[in-house]
Design an enzyme around this catalytic site. Sequence first.
Site, PDB file in Angstrom:
ATOM      1  N   ARG A 123      -4.103   6.725  -6.018  1.00  0.00           N
ATOM      2  CA  ARG A 123      -2.984   6.034  -6.675  1.00  0.00           C
ATOM      3  C   ARG A 123      -3.121   4.536  -6.429  1.00  0.00           C
ATOM      4  NH1 ARG A 123       1.404   3.496  -6.155  1.00  0.00           N
ATOM      5  NH2 ARG A 123       1.104   3.378  -3.910  1.00  0.00           N
ATOM      6  N   GLU A 160      -3.378   3.648   2.634  1.00  0.00           N
ATOM      7  CA  GLU A 160      -3.172   2.775   1.481  1.00  0.00           C
ATOM      8  C   GLU A 160      -3.442   3.516   0.170  1.00  0.00           C
ATOM      9  OE1 GLU A 160      -1.718  -0.576   0.058  1.00  0.00           O
ATOM     10  OE2 GLU A 160      -2.156  -0.411   2.198  1.00  0.00           O
ATOM     11  N   ASN A 218       3.299  -3.132  -9.539  1.00  0.00           N
ATOM     12  CA  ASN A 218       2.065  -3.901  -9.701  1.00  0.00           C
ATOM     13  C   ASN A 218       1.062  -3.107 -10.514  1.00  0.00           C
ATOM     14  OD1 ASN A 218       2.557  -6.290  -8.165  1.00  0.00           O
ATOM     15  ND2 ASN A 218       2.420  -5.077  -6.292  1.00  0.00           N
TER      16      ASN A 218
END
Length: 593
Positions: A194, A284, A449
């Site tokens: 992701r 992350e 984002n």
Amino acid sequence: MESTLKGIRGSDAPCVLDMDDAATVGGGVEDTYGEDRATEEQLVTPWTVSVASGYNLMRDPRYNKGLAFTERERETHYLRGLLPPAIISQELQERKLMNNIRKYQVPLQRYIAMMDLQERNERLFYKLLIDNVEELLPVVYTPTVGEACQKYGSIFTRPQGLYISLKEKGKILEVLKNWPERSIQVIVVTDGERILGLGDLGCQGMGIPVGKLALYTALGGLRPSACLPITLDVGTNNEELLNDEFYIGLRQRRATGQEYSDFLQEFMSAVKQNYGEKVLIQFEDFANHNAFELLAKYGTTHLVFNDDIQGTASVVLAGLIAAQKLLGGALADHTYLFLGAGEAGTGIAELIALEISRQTKAPIEDCRKKIWLVDSKGLIVSTRNESLQHFKKPWAHEHKPVGNLLDAVNAIKPTVLIGTSGKGQTFTQDVIEAMSSFNERPIILALSNPTSQSECTAEQAYTWSKGQAVFATGSPFDPVEYNGKIHVPGQANNAYIFPGFGLGVVMSGAIRVHDDMLLAASEALAQQVSEENFEKGLIYPPFSNIRKISAHIAANVAAKAYELGLASRRPRPKDLVKYAESCMYSPIYRNYR
């Protein structure tokens, strides 16, 4: 947040503060030659395997200074004839490179130029990034890093971290030992499922750990040799990549279930065995279904941090705390509505609830009732409870079903609207006009984002709210003029939090991450917003002061770690801010013997 994770672990599972002796080990190795801990005034010997010859010295990015080598260094280290005769300063090198970078019209070209510099001259790379942080942050990180990851196979030249694939199952510890640095303090790891709002980019997600760790050094002062980017390649479900001749990862579907779990377990065990108890492992861009499970599973046995869940939550909470100074009132006075109920949205919601609970002394269950979430199926309400994922269930309140965001805004009448959906243009004109109709100063945070995925632009937010909105985004936007007034949008960028947070964890020798350390980071960041910033409508300070900001965040985080009994570095420094500043890596060239 710990209460949510404990719910995933089970009622009998330990919490972060319950130390399990079987899960704790000594460990970690030191910087053998003391080069990174030397002061700038000390002479150091540029070591490789042995004392470097001139040719090898120029090709080692840690020690290369280009034309800044002095006459004495050129003589001593066999550099005569390998360089033109001119000797120029690091400052002149910096001016030349910034001049060159500014000539590139395409952001990806700037990114490639910066990565080439990092591989060629490490100190000059960080000098550029530190001195020009507001200009270069969007280049080495969001939004440009998103495009870089999409095209990583095409622009890939030299590995910048460790790639651990399913082929290495059973040999992960051996792979870790192949990394040349031994004294690792921070690992940023992704499985690429992701990446930002771009989805599954597989092995090409390496751009994210590389970019994050560049910011750990530039903004938080951790030495580059102590930072290790890792990509776990478990395959990809991205058909476009699987059919791309330039794709650099495994050409197979993603591993799931027990195979995935066993692979992650081997990795986490190998990291602790190789680097010790105090290495910070930052998860992350893992997908929602894995992110919460991994944080819950390893939060009590390893020093782990998920930037998408915890870092995003901390930076958003800081902006909301600062907004109360701008608008007056308290967090508990507001009603919050989220578009997006993934790891970012639920992580932010939980940290807001925790801070309201801390301020009001009310039970967290009551504080959660001020917060509402909308996912792809509409408002999360109690009648949907049986079909909800575990991390959404705390937010299923009593209310009739509502199918879309606009209807939810009109029904809930929130004072704060937060977007973490990963879908662009979802804060429509109708939504923002509705927010403005019942709020004198609506707080609108469009956090997704990269820029293309932002829920709305700064111009849209200020225009549709008639200049009323207190607005911040996840990606940078230019100032907007409306009715003769300049509005400067803030950027709720995780880069405000994670570098300073990491520094605080490392300098205190913390062995676990606790929610109170996240709250401490938020409060420290909010305190750095000045009256001058408030006058511009900003709820975040400028990035130009980021190293000072990171030092204060690190000090607050370290103080909380000592208070909770999670810090192992003794004695505690008297002045934690000064100690944080003294720990920070400097990119100034060293003089060699």
